[in-house]
Design a protein around this motif. Structure first.
Motif, PDB file in Angstrom:
ATOM      1  N   GLN A 112       0.829  -1.203   0.000  1.00 21.13           N
ATOM      2  CA  GLN A 112       0.000   0.000   0.000  1.00 21.13           C
ATOM      3  C   GLN A 112       0.868   1.259   0.000  1.00 21.13           C
ATOM      4  O   GLN A 112       0.620   2.205  -0.747  1.00 21.13           O
ATOM      5  CB  GLN A 112      -0.926  -0.004   1.213  1.00 21.13           C
ATOM      6  N   GLN A 116       1.244   4.107  -2.954  1.00 19.97           N
ATOM      7  CA  GLN A 116       1.050   5.544  -2.757  1.00 19.97           C
ATOM      8  C   GLN A 116       2.236   6.330  -3.295  1.00 19.97           C
ATOM      9  O   GLN A 116       2.070   7.389  -3.911  1.00 19.97           O
ATOM     10  CB  GLN A 116       0.841   5.837  -1.268  1.00 19.97           C
ATOM     11  N   ASP A 119       2.059   6.457  -7.022  1.00 15.29           N
ATOM     12  CA  ASP A 119       1.070   7.450  -7.443  1.00 15.29           C
ATOM     13  C   ASP A 119       1.672   8.853  -7.373  1.00 15.29           C
ATOM     14  O   ASP A 119       1.459   9.686  -8.264  1.00 15.29           O
ATOM     15  CB  ASP A 119      -0.176   7.370  -6.567  1.00 15.29           C
ATOM     16  N   SER A 120       2.422   9.109  -6.291  1.00 14.43           N
ATOM     17  CA  SER A 120       3.057  10.415  -6.137  1.00 14.43           C
ATOM     18  C   SER A 120       4.094  10.650  -7.232  1.00 14.43           C
ATOM     19  O   SER A 120       4.171  11.740  -7.811  1.00 14.43           O
ATOM     20  CB  SER A 120       3.722  10.516  -4.762  1.00 14.43           C
TER      21      SER A 120
END
Length: 300
Positions: A112, A116, A119-120
């Protein structure tokens, strides 16, 4: 008897339910196989998470390198960091420095957490792409603007008989604003377009004589006056350095020369702001060939 039958039925149902709820027992071999499979799955997941973490680190390093490159390119290109839009875009594209990923970062090791971060990074890559697109647009617009500027000398004779500004008019004798440059040049010398554009005037105009006017866009125009002949017509598209006319002394003039003007939105600008530094002389000097005509002592 009915009551006894009901009691017996309830007891039988309870016994059947208890038998059905009993979990089947696994033998040692089955337990070993399941444990080994779980161990292999766990190792596989850890290995992939480690590889993913390494790729995240590589992407972060590349983003930092791209950020430095974009700033160096902008610096070389002369793009000011104080521009609000560019500054905002650069601030958004700044990548935080991260040298390693360890267990101390907790969620960073989890799928997870890595998701993230990916995605950043994806967003930061998009910002970098937008920044480079903006930089390309700025450079393209700058190149287009510079290409439109009248920087090409309109004649091959750099000597000036009269500069931009207030002076005594050689025809009327009165002080008046001279809204251009007078280039001392022999009759017949070629006149060149100082920049590319569209011919908006190519005709005889009182005072100017035979005049060529070229629009370079955004309200910027150049004028070439007192020509002996014109080789372009209204509506023609000309390139920077293209021959458009020949030097003469038509209109209100006292000698063969080129009167050159640069105007922005109708207002006269000093052409020396665009051309290479010219030399103003009290006496006319011309590099004329043997067949060229002499230049008069005074020109407008």
């Amino acid at each position: 008897m009915a009551g006894a039958a009901m009691v017996v039925s309830a007891v039988a149902g309870a016994w059947v339910q208890s038998q059905l709820s009993v979990r089947p027992a696994l033998d040692p071999e089955q337990s070993r196989v399941i444990a080994e499979q779980a161990s292999r799955d766990s190792a596989y997941i850890r290995e992939n998470v480690s590889l993913l973490a390494a790729k995240v680190g590589d992407l972060q390093a590349k983003l930092i390198s791209m950020d430095g490159l974009s700033k160096r390119v902008a610096d070389v290109a002369g793009v000011s960091y104080t521009d609000p839009e560019i500054q905002a875009n650069m601030e958004q594209s700044t990548v935080p420095v991260m040298d390693y990923i360890t267990d101390e970062q907790g969620a960073a090791w989890s799928a997870q957490g890595l998701g993230q971060q990916l995605d950043s990074l994806s967003q930061q890559l998009s910002d970098q792409k937008d920044w480079f697109a903006m930089l390309d647009l700025v450079l393209t617009k700058r190149a287009g603007t510079e290409a439109r500027l009248p920087t090409f000398s309109p004649v091959n004779y750099p000597y000036l008989s009269s500069s931009f500004g207030w002076r005594r008019n050689p025809v009327t004798g009165r002080h008046a604003m001279h809204e251009g440059l007078d280039f001392a040049a022999p009759k017949g010398a070629p006149i060149y377009a100082a920049s590319g554009g569209v011919v908006t005037e190519a005709r005889y105009v009182p005072g100017y004589g035979k005049l060529v006017e070229i629009s370079h866009g955004n309200g910027l125009v150049t004028r070439y006056a007192h020509a002996s002949s014109i080789s372009v017509k209204q509506g023609d598209v000309v390139e920077k350095g293209q021959a458009i006319a020949r030097v003469g002394s038509t209109g209100r003039s006292t000698g063969s020369h080129l009167h050159f003007e640069v105007r922005m939105a109708g207002h006269a600008l000093d052409p020396t702001l665009f051309l290479a530094k010219q030399q103003a002389t009290d006496q006319l000097v011309a590099h004329a060939s043997a067949g060229d005509e002499a230049i008069g002592p005074q020109v407008r």
